[in-house]
Scaffold this motif. Structure first.
Motif, mmCIF file in Angstrom:
data_model
loop_
_atom_site.group_PDB
_atom_site.id
_atom_site.type_symbol
_atom_site.label_atom_id
_atom_site.label_comp_id
_atom_site.label_asym_id
_atom_site.label_seq_id
_atom_site.Cartn_x
_atom_site.Cartn_y
_atom_site.Cartn_z
ATOM 1 N N GLU A 142 -8.596 31.367 -16.837
ATOM 2 C CA GLU A 142 -8.093 30.283 -15.997
ATOM 3 C C GLU A 142 -7.603 29.120 -16.858
ATOM 4 O O GLU A 142 -8.325 28.663 -17.765
ATOM 5 C CB GLU A 142 -9.216 29.807 -15.065
ATOM 6 C CG GLU A 142 -8.859 28.609 -14.219
ATOM 7 C CD GLU A 142 -10.064 28.039 -13.487
ATOM 8 O OE1 GLU A 142 -9.872 27.116 -12.681
ATOM 9 O OE2 GLU A 142 -11.199 28.512 -13.747
ATOM 10 N N CYS A 143 -6.376 28.658 -16.588
ATOM 11 C CA CYS A 143 -5.865 27.493 -17.298
ATOM 12 C C CYS A 143 -6.535 26.237 -16.739
ATOM 13 O O CYS A 143 -6.494 25.976 -15.539
ATOM 14 C CB CYS A 143 -4.352 27.387 -17.129
ATOM 15 S SG CYS A 143 -3.641 25.951 -17.981
ATOM 16 N N THR A 155 -5.334 24.790 -22.544
ATOM 17 C CA THR A 155 -6.676 25.376 -22.693
ATOM 18 C C THR A 155 -6.953 26.341 -21.545
ATOM 19 O O THR A 155 -6.763 26.005 -20.370
ATOM 20 C CB THR A 155 -7.754 24.284 -22.720
ATOM 21 O OG1 THR A 155 -7.484 23.400 -23.824
ATOM 22 C CG2 THR A 155 -9.146 24.888 -22.893
ATOM 23 N N PHE A 156 -7.429 27.521 -21.925
ATOM 24 C CA PHE A 156 -7.801 28.543 -20.940
ATOM 25 C C PHE A 156 -9.308 28.786 -21.028
ATOM 26 O O PHE A 156 -9.878 28.847 -22.126
ATOM 27 C CB PHE A 156 -7.071 29.857 -21.215
ATOM 28 C CG PHE A 156 -5.581 29.785 -21.014
ATOM 29 C CD1 PHE A 156 -5.004 30.155 -19.806
ATOM 30 C CD2 PHE A 156 -4.753 29.339 -22.043
ATOM 31 C CE1 PHE A 156 -3.629 30.094 -19.629
ATOM 32 C CE2 PHE A 156 -3.377 29.276 -21.869
ATOM 33 C CZ PHE A 156 -2.813 29.655 -20.660
ATOM 34 N N GLN A 191 -15.790 31.306 -22.709
ATOM 35 C CA GLN A 191 -15.166 30.862 -23.954
ATOM 36 C C GLN A 191 -13.850 30.152 -23.618
ATOM 37 O O GLN A 191 -13.057 30.652 -22.825
ATOM 38 C CB GLN A 191 -14.876 32.056 -24.874
ATOM 39 C CG GLN A 191 -14.128 31.721 -26.146
ATOM 40 C CD GLN A 191 -15.031 31.218 -27.246
ATOM 41 O OE1 GLN A 191 -16.106 31.762 -27.467
ATOM 42 N NE2 GLN A 191 -14.604 30.175 -27.931
ATOM 43 N N GLU A 192 -13.656 28.978 -24.226
ATOM 44 C CA GLU A 192 -12.377 28.292 -24.080
ATOM 45 C C GLU A 192 -11.487 28.629 -25.276
ATOM 46 O O GLU A 192 -11.953 28.646 -26.417
ATOM 47 C CB GLU A 192 -12.574 26.780 -23.991
ATOM 48 C CG GLU A 192 -13.271 26.322 -22.713
ATOM 49 C CD GLU A 192 -13.359 24.808 -22.617
ATOM 50 O OE1 GLU A 192 -12.847 24.112 -23.526
ATOM 51 O OE2 GLU A 192 -13.950 24.315 -21.640
ATOM 52 N N ASN A 204 -0.993 33.449 -20.555
ATOM 53 C CA ASN A 204 -1.778 34.142 -21.560
ATOM 54 C C ASN A 204 -2.690 35.143 -20.872
ATOM 55 O O ASN A 204 -3.327 34.826 -19.860
ATOM 56 C CB ASN A 204 -2.605 33.143 -22.376
ATOM 57 C CG ASN A 204 -3.080 33.752 -23.689
ATOM 58 O OD1 ASN A 204 -4.251 34.038 -23.857
ATOM 59 N ND2 ASN A 204 -2.162 33.945 -24.630
ATOM 60 N N THR A 205 -2.741 36.347 -21.394
ATOM 61 C CA THR A 205 -3.498 37.437 -20.782
ATOM 62 C C THR A 205 -4.583 37.916 -21.735
ATOM 63 O O THR A 205 -4.363 37.979 -22.952
ATOM 64 C CB THR A 205 -2.568 38.615 -20.425
ATOM 65 O OG1 THR A 205 -1.554 38.156 -19.538
ATOM 66 C CG2 THR A 205 -3.346 39.740 -19.754
ATOM 67 N N ILE A 206 -5.735 38.265 -21.172
ATOM 68 C CA ILE A 206 -6.816 38.852 -21.961
ATOM 69 C C ILE A 206 -7.028 40.290 -21.517
ATOM 70 O O ILE A 206 -6.969 40.610 -20.327
ATOM 71 C CB ILE A 206 -8.129 38.049 -21.813
ATOM 72 C CG1 ILE A 206 -9.236 38.652 -22.702
ATOM 73 C CG2 ILE A 206 -8.586 37.973 -20.364
ATOM 74 C CD1 ILE A 206 -10.518 37.832 -22.724
#
Length: 218
Positions: A142-143, A155-156, A191-192, A204-206
């Motif tokens: 999440e942004c 920051t995500f 985690q940020e 951005n993808t994880i």
């Protein structure tokens, strides 16, 4: 022991009685057996489960056995002898939460112990349930800085939660996050991470891989 006494009275001759006695012994037998089928792999995350079968002649005469288990051929047990024990495996169906398995056993008296119309077989069943663990997890990214200008850092917040009932080992494609593990019921991993805003939107993808104890990847 059964004793029969027969008394004959002969008529037409002086009063005479003829007596004859005979006896016959009957052995009273008590055929019986115990059967158990016990799960040996309870509360596991596995592709198959194992049951232990035990059959014991607890009576006082030999018995001949048959079962509906394909792994067990017909066999005989003497009273007081060593019980039959065998482990059998059964597959775990997809998405199953438990595997129940039952054995049906028929014990037959040898012919020399069969008398008249008395029963010649004894039938018993037993079973058990293996509980199957259900590995699962959730991941969000999440942004938390929704408005940035080019050149600033967005920051995500990454959150990974073990939502199953067994421990999981995690790896991701985020360079800031090394391998880690979460047991069932553990607090979520958070985690940020910062990513530079170049232009337009910052996406951005994880990608996460979780591995259960039996090697299954989620």
């Amino acid at each position: 022991v059964n004793v029969v006494t027969v008394v004959y009275e002969v008529t037409g001759v002086p009063a005479i009685q003829v007596t004859d006695t005979n006896d016959f012994e009957v052995d009273i037998i008590h055929p019986d057996f115990d059967v158990t089928k016990e799960c040996l792999t309870d509360n596991v995350d596995a592709n198959e489960v194992t049951f232990l079968i035990t059959i014991d002649n607890t009576g006082d005469v030999p018995l001949d056995f048959t079962t509906d288990e394909p792994e067990i051929a017909p066999f005989s047990l003497d009273p007081g002898g060593v019980p039959l024990q065998m482990e059998v495996t059964r597959p775990v169906p997809a998405d199953a939460t438990e595997v129940e398995n039952i054995i049906n056993v028929v014990a037959t008296l040898p012919a020399e112990y069969v008398c008249a119309d008395n029963p010649t077989t004894i039938e018993k069943s037993d079973g058990d349930i293996c509980n199957i663990l259900q590995p699962d997890f959730t991941v969000t990214k999440e942004c938390i800085t929704p408005e940035v200008v080019p050149g600033e850092m967005a920051t995500f917040l990454i959150t990974i939660t073990n939502t199953g009932d067994t421990a999981l080992d995690f790896v991701t494609d985020e360079p800031e996050i090394g391998p880690f593990s979460l047991a069932a019921g553990d607090p979520p991993f958070t985690q940020e991470v910062d990513r530079e805003a170049v232009s337009g939107t910052v996406e951005n993808t994880i990608n996460v891989i979780a591995t259960a104890g039996n090697g299954t990847e989620l």
